[in-house]
Design an enzyme around this catalytic site. Structure first.
Site, PDB file in Angstrom:
ATOM      1  CB  SER A  24      -0.946   0.005   1.208  1.00  0.00           C
ATOM      2  OG  SER A  24      -0.217  -0.013   2.434  1.00  0.00           O
ATOM      3  CG  ASP A  25       4.191   1.599   2.689  1.00  0.00           C
ATOM      4  OD1 ASP A  25       4.184   0.602   1.955  1.00  0.00           O
ATOM      5  OD2 ASP A  25       4.906   1.687   3.701  1.00  0.00           O
ATOM      6  CB  CYS A  26       5.527   0.422  -2.178  1.00  0.00           C
ATOM      7  SG  CYS A  26       6.584  -0.135  -0.830  1.00  0.00           S
TER       8      CYS A  26
END
Length: 759
Positions: free
Chosen positions: A482-484
């Site tokens: 998700s954060d990538c």
């Protein structure tokens, strides 16, 4: 000399979706380098060894030496003048930024990403060495130069007391000590080698009870090698995969990481595989224990664990449960007719292993699953195509610096670092000057996006959608994060606002929509974003955590950091594309912000799951809340967070947080109250974004001066203490952070404090 090769590969066993983009492999060339260059390398190695007890981290000097030669065309920013209204402090900040940015641009690889050391854990490399040894390919896969550098690394990170830690900064543990001792012996060191280091390591092991006191993962690897009996292991039953998925403890409901460890581990355990009993194995049986090997009480050993290793103690009820499985269930499954069920479970495990290998192009989900999958494939068929494909990807995990050759946590941090670096560079006033650098990074990110979901019925294999997402490393890895995804998409959105003549054509709109779809699919009902998959089970599953050494390992969780990255990206996307899934995007931002607010601790901080620790998570939380419209002026949560950060500012003006904060869940300064460049930058960014300059700029002035005082002559910031973490105790090196975040912080300080007149 060693040379880093990027986005290359000549093996017929390599599989790739984008021509190996981002792949980074070190190769040894005996004819490479001038005498002066070789002398510089040896000097760096010697200086690291001399100071290894006070400076645990390498500075990644071998790569820097190579890039200094290859990227010899300097980026000349000296002619770029400071702003009209900047004073002497403004000149100092502007000069510092130009030097740092020039250095970062020269550290970019030709394919657009920024390579670097992503290691730190001391139990990854031994697992790989054991796997290669028992499969008989150690000396084929690892050249004498590979093995020499691995020995150098293990010796360099031996603690003064003779043991080895879980990670390079950690106190000695039985897991780290027993596995690294074994690794050195398998790499050719004799029982009295290493100028006494081997003996010191053995003494530490024996003085702390012997290798029976290692953790469950240590027992597993020693059993594979043949220096620990399988009866001394708690069961790892592959039959769990045959249970109904509806059960909360089905492996498909566990965290993706523990599942990818469990599946191949259960296959190897179910087979009770033991490697060849070689002379060194026989010697190790006598070296690792205080009692004769044939007299060890393996049932007693099954529940033993050194106090130095025990982070998550097992309850007596859990020990009773393991004993029941060990004494009553396992014997049934090892004999007919129960053996038929075991065989079915083993076949199911291997189908899962092969699917994971296919989806990740044999990279796998990190260093531990990689070694396990290699071994499982070899046990199934030593001549298989799968094993050959696995061996071709071993080199993706190996990284060399002046401290030696290590096994990285993953095959790098390519996408993550590239996205963050782009964000840092775009924020400067140097976009035109940085055009070539940004264009290369833009191309790398666009071509690293995942274009499809995993093949066939991916739900059957417990996989989440991945189309449109980005991985942490390369597209070949295949695991969306998700954060990538948020960081890569945010970088592409920022670049889409700049002329294509400078940074290249923007990411296609359908690709942006796919990314948003993937990102929003990772939001849980409570508004928090998970990393890899949605939460699938309950926190009580942690009560059967079998690892002893790690916490928060059994299930997926929603994370403040992932939630912040996601809503920051969605807020920018909404600004640029206000009509696309408007209500859904707004709902994600609103629920995400509410989740962050609800996760705040009473002291105003947040606990970090992916970085150290309260500074990291509080920076993320504040920037996420600001993107959702909260500020110092309208949010008590933000005010409380800023007060927390200010309460931790050191007399020097900086911040410096120890990894012990993650371990103990209490904010802990670095030894000697030393400032850390990355922690200082995180705190500065949060305070600046929240509006601290309007309330009181003095803490920001002090922080900026602390950063300036840390900068090195070559423009870089120093490699200091460890900054990354997962599973609460597993500390990780992020070698690019040292430059990315000080650039972000000083850019924000210059633009929003100095140029805004908040003096």
């Amino acid at each position: 000399m060693w040379r880093l090769k990027v986005s290359e590969g000549g093996s017929p066993w390599l599989r790739s979706v984008n021509n190996l983009l981002g792949r980074q492999v070190w190769e040894f060339d005996p004819d490479l380098g001038t005498p002066e260059e070789r002398a510089d390398v040896e000097k760096a190695r010697r200086e690291f060894a001399e100071h290894r007890f006070e400076r645990k981290h390498s500075s990644d000097l071998l790569m820097r030496m190579q890039f200094a030669k290859e990227n010899c065309q300097k980026l000349d920013l000296l002619a770029v003048k400071r702003g009209e209204h900047e004073d002497v402090m403004g000149e100092a900040v502007w000069s510092s930024l130009k030097r740092a940015i020039s250095r970062v641009c020269n550290l970019q690889a030709h394919d657009g990403h920024w390579p670097g050391d992503y290691a730190g854990l001391m139990f990854f490399l031994p697992g790989l060495i054991i796997t290669l040894h028992v499969s008989g390919v150690l000396n084929t896969v690892l050249s004498s130069e590979h093995q020499k550098e691995m020995r150098r690394y293990i010796y360099n990170h031996q603690n003064e007391d003779g043991g080895w830690g879980l990670h390079i900064e950690g106190h000695s543990t039985m897991l780290g000590s027993s596995l690294n001792y074994v690794a050195l012996r398998l790499l050719g060191e004799g029982p009295n080698g290493g100028d006494g280091c081997i003996e010191n390591g053995r003494n530490w092991i024996l003085d702390h009870g012997g290798a029976t006191f290692t953790t469950s993962w240590g027992k597993f690897w020693l059993s594979v090698l043949g220096v620990f009996d399988w009866s001394g292991n708690n069961p790892v039953p592959p039959e769990l995969l045959l249970l109904p998925y509806q059960l909360p403890f089905h492996p498909g409901r566990m965290s993706s990481y523990i599942r990818m460890v469990f599946i191949p581990m259960s296959y190897i355990y179910g087979k009770r595989f033991v490697g060849p009993v070689t002379p060194v194995v026989l010697e190790l049986r006598s070296e690792l224990y205080n009692d004769p090997y044939d007299e060890i009480d393996w049932n007693k050993a099954r529940t033993q664990c050194a106090k130095e290793d025990m982070y998550y103690p097992r309850s007596s009820k859990l020990d009773m449960f393991w004993s029941f499985l060990h004494k009553f269930i396992e014997p049934v499954l090892l004999r007919w007719p129960g053996r038929k069920l075991r065989e079915k479970a083993l076949a199911t495990s291997m189908r899962n292993v092969h699917y994971e290998d296919e989806c990740t192009r044999y990279i796998c989900f990190g260093g531990v699953p990689k070694a396990l999958n290699i071994l499982a494939c070899w046990i199934e068929d030593p001549s298989s195509e799968a094993f050959k494909c696995h061996i071709a990807r071993v080199y993706d995990y190996l990284w060399i610096a002046e401290d030696g050759m290590k096994m990285q946590i993953y095959d790098g941090s390519q996408v993550w670092d590239a996205g963050l670096t782009v964000e840092a560079l775009v924020a400067t006033d140097l976009v035109k000057e940085l055009g070539p650098t940004l264009k290369r990074a833009h191309s790398f990110l666009k071509n690293s996006q995942l274009l499809d979901n995993c093949p066939r019925d991916f739900n059957r294999w417990y996989r989440h959608i991945s189309k449109g997402g980005w991985t942490f490393t390369t597209a070949d890895d295949g695991w969306q994060v998700s954060d990538c995804t948020a960081t890569a998409l945010k970088a592409c959105l920022l670049l889409s606002r700049i002329s294509p003549e400078i940074v290249g054509e923007p990411l296609e709109i359908d690709a942006q929509y796919d990314a948003v779809n993937c990102l929003m699919s990772l939001m849980n009902d409570n508004g928090g974003f998970s990393a890899f998959e949605l939460v699938r089970s309950n926190t009580w599953l942690e009560h059967i955590n079998p690892t002893e050494a790690f916490g928060r390992v059994m299930i997926e969780y929603p994370y403040v950091e992932c939630t912040s990255s996601s809503i920051q990206c969605l807020a920018l996307f909404k600004k640029l594309h206000p009509g696309h899934r408007k209500e859904e995007v707004e709902n994600c931002i609103s629920k995400g912000a509410n989740f962050i607010e609800s996760s705040q601790r009473s002291d105003g901080s947040w606990y970090g799951s992916w970085g150290i620790c309260f500074t990291y998570a509080t920076w993320f939380a504040v920037t996420g809340l600001v993107s959702a419209g909260r500020t110092l002026g309208n949010s008590a949560t933000v005010r409380k967070a800023c007060d927390f950060l200010l309460s931790k500012q050191l007399p020097s003006g900086g911040w410096g947080e120890s990894y012990l904060s993650c371990h103990d869940e209490v904010y802990t300064n670095l030894k000697g109250n030393r400032p850390h460049g990355t922690h200082t930058a995180w705190a500065m960014i949060a305070l600046i974004d929240a509006g601290q300059a309007e309330r009181d700029p003095v803490p920001l002035h002090r922080a900026a001066k602390a950063l300036l005082n840390l900068q090195l002559e070559d423009g870089e910031f120093p490699q200091q203490e460890i900054v990354g973490v997962f599973l609460q105790t597993a500390m990780i090196s992020y070698s690019q952070y040292r430059n990315i975040f000080p650039i972000m912080a000083l850019t924000g300080y210059r633009r929003r404090v100095l140029l805004a007149g908040n003096i």
